[in-house]
Design an enzyme around this catalytic site. Structure first.
Site, PDB file in Angstrom:
ATOM      1  N   ASP A  13       0.813  -1.224   0.000  1.00  0.00           N
ATOM      2  CA  ASP A  13       0.000   0.000   0.000  1.00  0.00           C
ATOM      3  C   ASP A  13       0.843   1.269   0.000  1.00  0.00           C
ATOM      4  O   ASP A  13       0.427   2.302   0.516  1.00  0.00           O
ATOM      5  CB  ASP A  13      -0.960   0.037   1.209  1.00  0.00           C
ATOM      6  CG  ASP A  13      -1.732  -1.242   1.360  1.00  0.00           C
ATOM      7  OD1 ASP A  13      -2.206  -1.743   0.336  1.00  0.00           O
ATOM      8  OD2 ASP A  13      -1.843  -1.751   2.492  1.00  0.00           O
ATOM      9  N   LYS A  16       2.213   2.226  -5.185  1.00  0.00           N
ATOM     10  CA  LYS A  16       2.882   1.746  -6.413  1.00  0.00           C
ATOM     11  C   LYS A  16       2.083   2.123  -7.662  1.00  0.00           C
ATOM     12  O   LYS A  16       2.653   2.425  -8.698  1.00  0.00           O
ATOM     13  CB  LYS A  16       3.084   0.228  -6.345  1.00  0.00           C
ATOM     14  CG  LYS A  16       4.042  -0.180  -5.234  1.00  0.00           C
ATOM     15  CD  LYS A  16       4.180  -1.675  -5.119  1.00  0.00           C
ATOM     16  CE  LYS A  16       2.964  -2.358  -4.538  1.00  0.00           C
ATOM     17  NZ  LYS A  16       2.711  -2.096  -3.110  1.00  0.00           N
ATOM     18  N   GLY A  40      -4.314  -4.106  -4.196  1.00  0.00           N
ATOM     19  CA  GLY A  40      -5.271  -3.067  -4.527  1.00  0.00           C
ATOM     20  C   GLY A  40      -4.501  -1.838  -4.962  1.00  0.00           C
ATOM     21  O   GLY A  40      -3.775  -1.253  -4.169  1.00  0.00           O
ATOM     22  N   HIS A  41      -4.593  -1.502  -6.219  1.00  0.00           N
ATOM     23  CA  HIS A  41      -3.892  -0.320  -6.721  1.00  0.00           C
ATOM     24  C   HIS A  41      -4.914   0.744  -7.081  1.00  0.00           C
ATOM     25  O   HIS A  41      -5.798   0.500  -7.886  1.00  0.00           O
ATOM     26  CB  HIS A  41      -3.064  -0.662  -7.975  1.00  0.00           C
ATOM     27  CG  HIS A  41      -1.888  -1.540  -7.679  1.00  0.00           C
ATOM     28  ND1 HIS A  41      -1.120  -2.127  -8.661  1.00  0.00           N
ATOM     29  CD2 HIS A  41      -1.342  -1.910  -6.515  1.00  0.00           C
ATOM     30  CE1 HIS A  41      -0.160  -2.817  -8.092  1.00  0.00           C
ATOM     31  NE2 HIS A  41      -0.272  -2.706  -6.795  1.00  0.00           N
ATOM     32  N   GLN A 224       1.937  -5.881  -3.108  1.00  0.00           N
ATOM     33  CA  GLN A 224       2.364  -5.978  -1.701  1.00  0.00           C
ATOM     34  C   GLN A 224       3.712  -5.264  -1.516  1.00  0.00           C
ATOM     35  O   GLN A 224       3.972  -4.317  -2.231  1.00  0.00           O
ATOM     36  CB  GLN A 224       2.432  -7.441  -1.230  1.00  0.00           C
ATOM     37  CG  GLN A 224       1.074  -8.127  -1.117  1.00  0.00           C
ATOM     38  CD  GLN A 224       0.578  -8.688  -2.424  1.00  0.00           C
ATOM     39  OE1 GLN A 224       1.321  -9.333  -3.137  1.00  0.00           O
ATOM     40  NE2 GLN A 224      -0.664  -8.449  -2.752  1.00  0.00           N
TER      41      GLN A 224
HETATM   42  P1  IMP Z   1      -2.597 -12.833   1.714  1.00  0.00           P
HETATM   43  O1  IMP Z   1      -1.677 -12.213   0.727  1.00  0.00           O
HETATM   44  O2  IMP Z   1      -4.056 -12.612   1.418  1.00  0.00           O
HETATM   45  O3  IMP Z   1      -2.276 -14.280   1.965  1.00  0.00           O
HETATM   46  O4  IMP Z   1      -2.345 -12.097   3.128  1.00  0.00           O
HETATM   47  C1  IMP Z   1      -1.121 -12.247   3.831  1.00  0.00           C
HETATM   48  C2  IMP Z   1      -0.708 -10.937   4.470  1.00  0.00           C
HETATM   49  O5  IMP Z   1      -0.391  -9.986   3.449  1.00  0.00           O
HETATM   50  C3  IMP Z   1      -1.786 -10.270   5.328  1.00  0.00           C
HETATM   51  O6  IMP Z   1      -1.159  -9.606   6.402  1.00  0.00           O
HETATM   52  C4  IMP Z   1      -2.399  -9.242   4.385  1.00  0.00           C
HETATM   53  O7  IMP Z   1      -2.988  -8.159   5.073  1.00  0.00           O
HETATM   54  C5  IMP Z   1      -1.166  -8.812   3.623  1.00  0.00           C
HETATM   55  N1  IMP Z   1      -1.466  -8.280   2.282  1.00  0.00           N
HETATM   56  C6  IMP Z   1      -1.791  -8.972   1.181  1.00  0.00           C
HETATM   57  N2  IMP Z   1      -1.971  -8.144   0.137  1.00  0.00           N
HETATM   58  C7  IMP Z   1      -1.722  -6.907   0.585  1.00  0.00           C
HETATM   59  C8  IMP Z   1      -1.705  -5.619  -0.044  1.00  0.00           C
HETATM   60  O8  IMP Z   1      -1.916  -5.449  -1.243  1.00  0.00           O
HETATM   61  N3  IMP Z   1      -1.400  -4.576   0.768  1.00  0.00           N
HETATM   62  C9  IMP Z   1      -1.088  -4.721   2.081  1.00  0.00           C
HETATM   63  N4  IMP Z   1      -1.082  -5.903   2.689  1.00  0.00           N
HETATM   64  C10 IMP Z   1      -1.399  -6.990   1.957  1.00  0.00           C
END
Ligand code: IMP
Length: 433
Positions: A13, A16, A40-41, A224
């Site tokens: 977040d 990017k 989420g972009h 991420q």
């Molecule tokens: P997963 O990717 O859904 O398996 O989540 C694993 C961890 O990554 C969790 O702490 C989520 O909140 C975090 N996470 C996954 N995608 C994002 C993102 O796009 N932004 C911030 N955190 C993320």
């Protein structure tokens, strides 16, 4: 022409989407290399706001081919919804997006198991996005995953699904006391997507290399961030893929010599969603204000993000594991109006001060930040047009971030719009352009 990697330096977040937006004019391909619709972009073009989860933000620029490479996990239902949404807004999404046949599919049992595993973990849950990301990557590593190309070969699709579903249903029934999933139902749904998705199927590694050989420029767009990296992040509170620059190479099918620029996207403070340690986290009014002014709510899940002071230990670590050539600093405007700003320059643990990311997780979990204070600036900076016109305190703060991170800050973002980006170092993105 060499490629540029855009990588999140924190826990995701970082903005990017905005960086890609700014650089998209001078590029030909924008390639997503890992993750899935957990991302989420948010991209603002003119007066239009686009929230993208899976489709690379390059879709918003007619000169760019958006590519979903091998390292991504694709939920076809979500992808179709996103493509339809973009098409409805006048973009030729179905005609332009290319998806690697090697990208793995997120299946209904992945979503279900993500949800159930999190529930079973109770208070020790990871706070995943529950999109099935982890279970899909786990199946990829176990070599029982289905891939995007399988959608277009019914026999193979059914064969693979039949084999894997036996185990998934055993898991669902015996561990979670759930009803089994129906093979026919899943096959009907997924094979039903094939016709509409066929034009997207592509040999993306070949495409990427042909473009590079033709002198085109490529952006590799991470999802991420570094601290959510499966290998280099704050395990186990991480995602299941490799957002770091190295992940861009494996995810897209490139070698290190194909890349000449690694741009770190980092906020002027830190946020995190989900659970896991966060040394500089704020629980006071200052944190409340950062959350509210910064609009720190997830694009994908709507969850409130945790916020904290800029952490130079993490910034230096991120630089080490990615090899940054530039920093694109975002959300500096959110810090306007604070009397004092803090940067954590080290961690104190059992009488010792760590300047580098500690090797043992317990140290990080119990780290007490050592802060350096910086005077804040009172005025709103979101309308400033030149870097030189920022208040001295704001420029000093940026200098401190640069020094602490050991990488040059090239751009400073002071608001969501494209125009709200200040150039601090005038270096061309693409050599010669
Ligand atoms: P997963 O990717 O859904 O398996 O989540 C694993 C961890 O990554 C969790 O702490 C989520 O909140 C975090 N996470 C996954 N995608 C994002 C993102 O796009 N932004 C911030 N955190 C993320």
């Amino acid at each position: 022409m060499p490629a540029t990697i855009i990588v999140g330096a924190q826990w995701g977040d970082e903005g990017k989407g905005k960086a890609t937006d700014m650089l998209a004019d001078t590029t030909d391909l924008v390639v997503r290399y890992q993750g899935g619709n957990n991302a989420g972009h948010t991209v603002i073009v003119g007066d239009q706001v686009f929230k993208l989860h899976l489709i690379p933000s390059g879709i918003l620029y007619p000169n760019v081919t958006p590519v979903i490479a091998d390292g991504v996990v694709v939920d076809p239902k979500v992808m179709l919804e996103e493509l339809d949404g973009l098409q409805a807004r006048g973009l030729d999404a179905f005609g332009r997006v290319k998806v690697s046949g090697n990208a793995h599919l997120i299946m209904p049992y992945h979503r279900e198991l993500d949800l159930l595993t999190e529930r079973r973990l109770g208070k020790n849950n990871l706070g995943t996005t529950k999109r099935g990301i982890g279970p899909a990557y786990a199946d990829k590593a176990s070599r029982v995953g289905l891939r995007f190309q399988d959608l277009f070969d019914e026999k193979i699709f059914r064969q693979k699904l039949e084999a894997v579903l036996v185990h998934k249903n055993e898991q669902l029934a015996k561990i979670y006391n759930r009803l089994p999933m129906d093979l026919e139902e899943i096959a009907r749904e997924y094979l039903g997507y094939a016709e509409r998705l066929r034009p997207l199927l592509s040999d993306t590694t070949d495409l990427i290399h042909r473009e590079l050989e033709a002198g085109k420029h490529i952006i590799l767009e991470g999802a991420q961030g570094t601290l959510l990296d499966l290998d280099h992040g704050t395990y186990p509170f991480v995602t299941s893929s490799n957002p770091v620059a190295g992940g861009a190479l494996t995810g897209a099918g490139l070698g290190p010599t194909h890349v000449d620029r690694v741009i770190a996207i980092t906020k002027a403070y830190v946020t995190r969603v989900g659970t896991g340690p966060f040394p500089t986290e704020l629980f006071d009014d200052i944190g409340e204000r950062m959350t509210d002014v910064g609009g720190e709510y997830g694009t994908t899940t709507g969850r409130r993000r945790r916020v904290g002071w800029f952490d130079a230990v993490l910034a230096r670590y991120a630089n080490r594991v990615n090899g940054f050539t530039d920093i694109f600093l975002t959300k500096l405007d959110v810090l306007s109006g604070f009397e004092t700003l803090k940067i954590a320059t080290g961690y104190r643990y059992q009488g010792e001060v760590y300047r580098h990311f500690p090797p043992h997780q317990s140290i990080f979990h119990h780290a007490e930040p050592v802060y350096e204070d910086f005077p804040g600036w009172g005025s709103d900076i979101s309308e400033v047009e030149r870097y030189e016109d920022l208040p001295q305190e704001a420029r000093d703060y940026v200098d401190a971030i640069e020094e602490a991170s050991d990488a040059p800050v090239t751009w400073v973002s002071i608001g969501p719009a494209r125009a709200q980006t200040l150039i601090r170092r005038d270096v061309p993105l693409v050599p010669g352009v």
